[in-house]
Scaffold this motif. Structure first.
Motif, mmCIF file in Angstrom:
data_model
loop_
_atom_site.group_PDB
_atom_site.id
_atom_site.type_symbol
_atom_site.label_atom_id
_atom_site.label_comp_id
_atom_site.label_asym_id
_atom_site.label_seq_id
_atom_site.Cartn_x
_atom_site.Cartn_y
_atom_site.Cartn_z
ATOM 1 N N GLN A 101 37.957 24.661 9.358
ATOM 2 C CA GLN A 101 38.847 24.095 8.355
ATOM 3 C C GLN A 101 39.652 22.955 8.942
ATOM 4 O O GLN A 101 39.875 21.938 8.320
ATOM 5 N N LYS A 102 40.111 23.145 10.174
ATOM 6 C CA LYS A 102 40.938 22.117 10.785
ATOM 7 C C LYS A 102 40.121 20.894 11.134
ATOM 8 O O LYS A 102 40.602 19.773 11.040
ATOM 9 N N LYS A 103 38.881 21.149 11.534
ATOM 10 C CA LYS A 103 38.016 20.004 11.842
ATOM 11 C C LYS A 103 37.721 19.204 10.584
ATOM 12 O O LYS A 103 37.554 18.005 10.634
ATOM 13 N N GLY A 104 37.644 19.919 9.446
ATOM 14 C CA GLY A 104 37.454 19.262 8.163
ATOM 15 C C GLY A 104 36.050 18.853 7.894
ATOM 16 O O GLY A 104 35.257 18.455 8.663
#
Lengths: 282, 401
Positions: free
Chosen positions: A279-282
């Motif tokens: 999720q953080k990497k997107g």
């Protein structure tokens, strides 16, 4: 003067059993089928192959640099195999997986509904409280009445016992989505469905996965208790240890349960942090 | 219904929060006091009888302190909040009674919104966030990408397309928010305290960029703020709200020079007026002498009549030429000179009509003469005297008008 609600409950369960016998038969058949399928899958490969697969899965999910869990599962499951508890462990695992699956299939949608509607949450919340505080053993009685003895009532009781955290954490995850993000999606003209799929569910995913983890852990503890109604597996061994006063057998089965529990917990945990990373990497 | 220029027209709009809103609404019509209404119905009026219209391409600022109902008013415009009563027209269409599908269509096509805390999706990268509005509309991925890239360029986010939004600073995140709003090419931008969460420096920068952007894109912007300086800087017109009531709607200058209520007056007291008031608002007419008909003698007479020690000189088209002092004019007159040309001082600094007073002040400090205000074509429009300057800049300075 005395008053008992027990008889009314008995009448209610009996009424349910006769009125919805078709539904319960189908549900039982479904559970039976999925337990058997899982059992067959886990029993298909040679124990050593299974041990390798499970260790490899742990290695992959934790990331290649963290091999601790892989080594742990390699040693732990080998120990289980050497203690001649392998088939019991696999049955327990099959029961956990089948009941978790059904618990999620019911729990996640209910959680979503409660997360989006205040009214639904007001109805669902006391039911969950009830489900969670009622002693686990009590579920076994109606389960036996409806599904008789064996794996299916054990799994059914497990489903009921393990579902609440999944519902709760799904609801929580949905409710934690910041108001301005929801407002933004609404302002850009998102439909309720788009809002759910594009905004709420992705943002609630870590919380939902935490719910999955909790459900699995509760399912494992309940599956052991369900041995009392003939669900078998490691719980059955523990029960034999108790009834025959075989301390060694009870202890060994206990160790096997701990190993399985730790493995399942770390695996789902790794799954959760993996999705958070993605999720953080997107 | 509405005139052609108005993009948004609001008529007698009310929003009352609480279960018994309609009872409260009736009590308001009877003139019951706010506190009384709260006591009897438990309802708080958030927006009271708002009526105004916003012109195409206008930057309309709604200003008020927290709890003034400004954010509620903004959300009534695209019906994120349902009004209790009243009408909102968007491009002449009454949106108060639209069904959900039509309302959604309006939100998709006509409005965009920028939020104080950005409201970005943390699980998406910059470009995916910017494309969100288009995605919701069902635009295909290729077009979405293209339009999102255009928006990236407009707000200056080049190179950050695939960054995760949480890696960006607040200012950059709000650029993403702005780009997301621009990507759908809306008619109206609703900006809810869009810069309030940013550091002062970044905030000023974003304000400047918004002004620049407005000059290029000509959107209709409705901007909410609690910061009067921001309102005065950005707004073509400002609505000042207090307790749900709009106290005054007007240009920044009108707000400063003719505050409609005591509240507005108190509010504008501490503003740096030099950044808002322009030369044209404080200038006075002045008698002049003209080179084509007047000589030194006439200049002396004019100065004596006005009790001034100097007079400004124009040509026959009233174009500004310079200044003549009393001393020079007297000497030239004694010498018997006939023309003003000989004593005309041309090195006089001038300012334009739109010059802010902060540009006028340094000029005034260097000379004893009033500062001439000159139109674009060179015609003398008036003068700014020191006295007018001082009174305009002081907080009670209403005499300049």
């Amino acid at each position: 003067m005395t008053f008992h609600i027990g008889p009314y409950f008995e009448t209610f369960i009996n009424w349910m059993r006769t009125t919805f016998s078709g539904f319960f038969d189908a549900l039982g058949a479904l559970l039976d089928f999925s337990i058997t399928t899982f059992e067959n899958v886990f029993g298909y490969a040679h124990p050593f192959a299974m041990i390798l697969i499970m260790s490899f899965l742990a290695w992959w999910l934790c990331g290649w640099k963290k091999w601790g869990l892989a080594v742990f599962s390699l040693l732990g499951f080998t120990l289980i195999y050497l203690m001649e508890l392998w088939s019991h462990t696999m049955l327990t695992l099959a029961l956990v997986m089948a009941s978790t699956l059904l618990a999620l299939l019911i729990g996640v949608p209910v959680g979503i509904y409660a997360g989006r509607s205040e009214r639904a949450e007001r109805v669902v919340r006391p039911i969950l409280d009830f489900m969670q505080t009622m002693p686990a053993f009590v579920y076994l009685i109606p389960a036996v009445l409806i599904f008789s003895l064996g794996k299916v009532p054990g799994a059914m009781a497990t489903v009921i016992f393990a579902m609440p955290p999944c519902v709760r954490l799904t609801t929580l995850g949905l409710r934690q989505v910041p108001k301005d993000v929801l407002e933004a999606s609404e302002a850009f003209g998102a439909t309720p469905y788009q809002q759910l799929v594009k905004v709420q569910l992705p943002m609630a995913l870590p919380s939902i996965l935490a719910g999955v983890n909790q459900t699995i852990m509760l399912a494992l503890s309940m599956v052991v208790i369900a041995a009392m109604i003939g669900a078998g597996g490691l719980g059955g061994q523990v029960l034999r240890g108790i009834t025959q006063l075989r301390i060694g057998l009870g202890f060994e089965s206990g160790i096997a349960i701990v190993i399985l529990a730790m493995y399942l917990d770390r695996i789902t945990h790794a799954l959760g942090s993996r999705s958070a990373r993605m999720q953080k990497k997107g | 219904m509405s005139d052609t220029q108005a993009v948004i027209e609001v008529r007698a709009l009310y929003k009352i929060f609480g279960a018994r809103a309609s009872d409260a609404r009736k009590m308001m019509d009877k003139g019951v006091a706010r506190s009384e209404i709260l006591k009897k119905t438990g309802c708080t009026p958030a927006v009271v009888d708002a009526t105004f219209s916003i012109a195409k391409r206008e930057t309309f600022v709604i200003m008020g302190l927290s709890g003034s109902g400004k954010s509620t008013l903004l959300r009534l415009l695209n019906r994120l909040i349902e009004p209790t009563s009243g009408e909102v027209f968007v491009d002449g269409e009454d949106i108060s009674h639209l069904g959900t599908t039509d309302l959604r269509a309006i939100r998709r096509k006509k409005f965009s919104m920028v939020f104080q805390h950005f409201g970005l999706l943390p699980h998406r990268n910059v470009l995916e966030n910017i494309g969100f509005g288009l995605e919701v509309q069902g635009v295909d991925e290729e077009t979405r990408r293209m339009k999102a890239m255009e928006a990236v360029q407009v707000v200056g986010l080049d190179g950050y397309e695939s960054s995760a939004v949480h890696e960006l600073s607040g200012g950059m995140q709000q650029r993403v928010g702005l780009a997301r709003a621009l990507a759908t090419d809306p008619e109206i931008l609703l900006m809810d305290e869009a810069f309030s969460a940013l550091d002062p420096l970044i905030r000023t920068q974003m304000q400047d960029e918004l002004i620049e952007l407005q000059a290029r894109l000509h959107k209709t912007v409705v901007f909410i703020t609690h910061d009067l300086d921001e309102a005065l800087k950005l707004g073509d017109r400002i609505a000042i709200m207090k307790d749900g009531v709009i106290d005054q709607v007007g240009t920044p200058e009108a707000i400063l020079t003719e505050p409609a209520t005591d509240y507005v007056r108190a509010f504008v007291e501490n503003v740096d007026r030099s950044k808002v008031l322009t030369a044209s608002s404080v200038m006075k007419r002045t008698p002049t002498v003209s080179t084509h008909k007047d000589g030194p003698h006439q200049a002396v007479r004019t100065m004596e009549h006005e009790d001034h020690s100097s007079v400004f000189v124009v040509d026959q088209d009233r174009k500004f030429l310079g200044v003549v002092t009393l001393d020079d004019a007297l000497k030239e007159s004694k010498k018997g000179g006939r023309s003003l040309e000989a004593i005309l001082r041309r090195d006089v600094p001038t300012v334009g009509l739109a010059a802010y007073l902060r540009e006028v002040v340094p000029l005034a400090s260097e000379t004893n003469l009033p500062i001439p205000v000159v139109k674009e074509d060179g015609v003398l429009a008036g003068i700014v005297t020191r006295a007018a300057l001082l009174s305009a800049l002081s907080s009670e300075g209403d005499e300049s008008g």
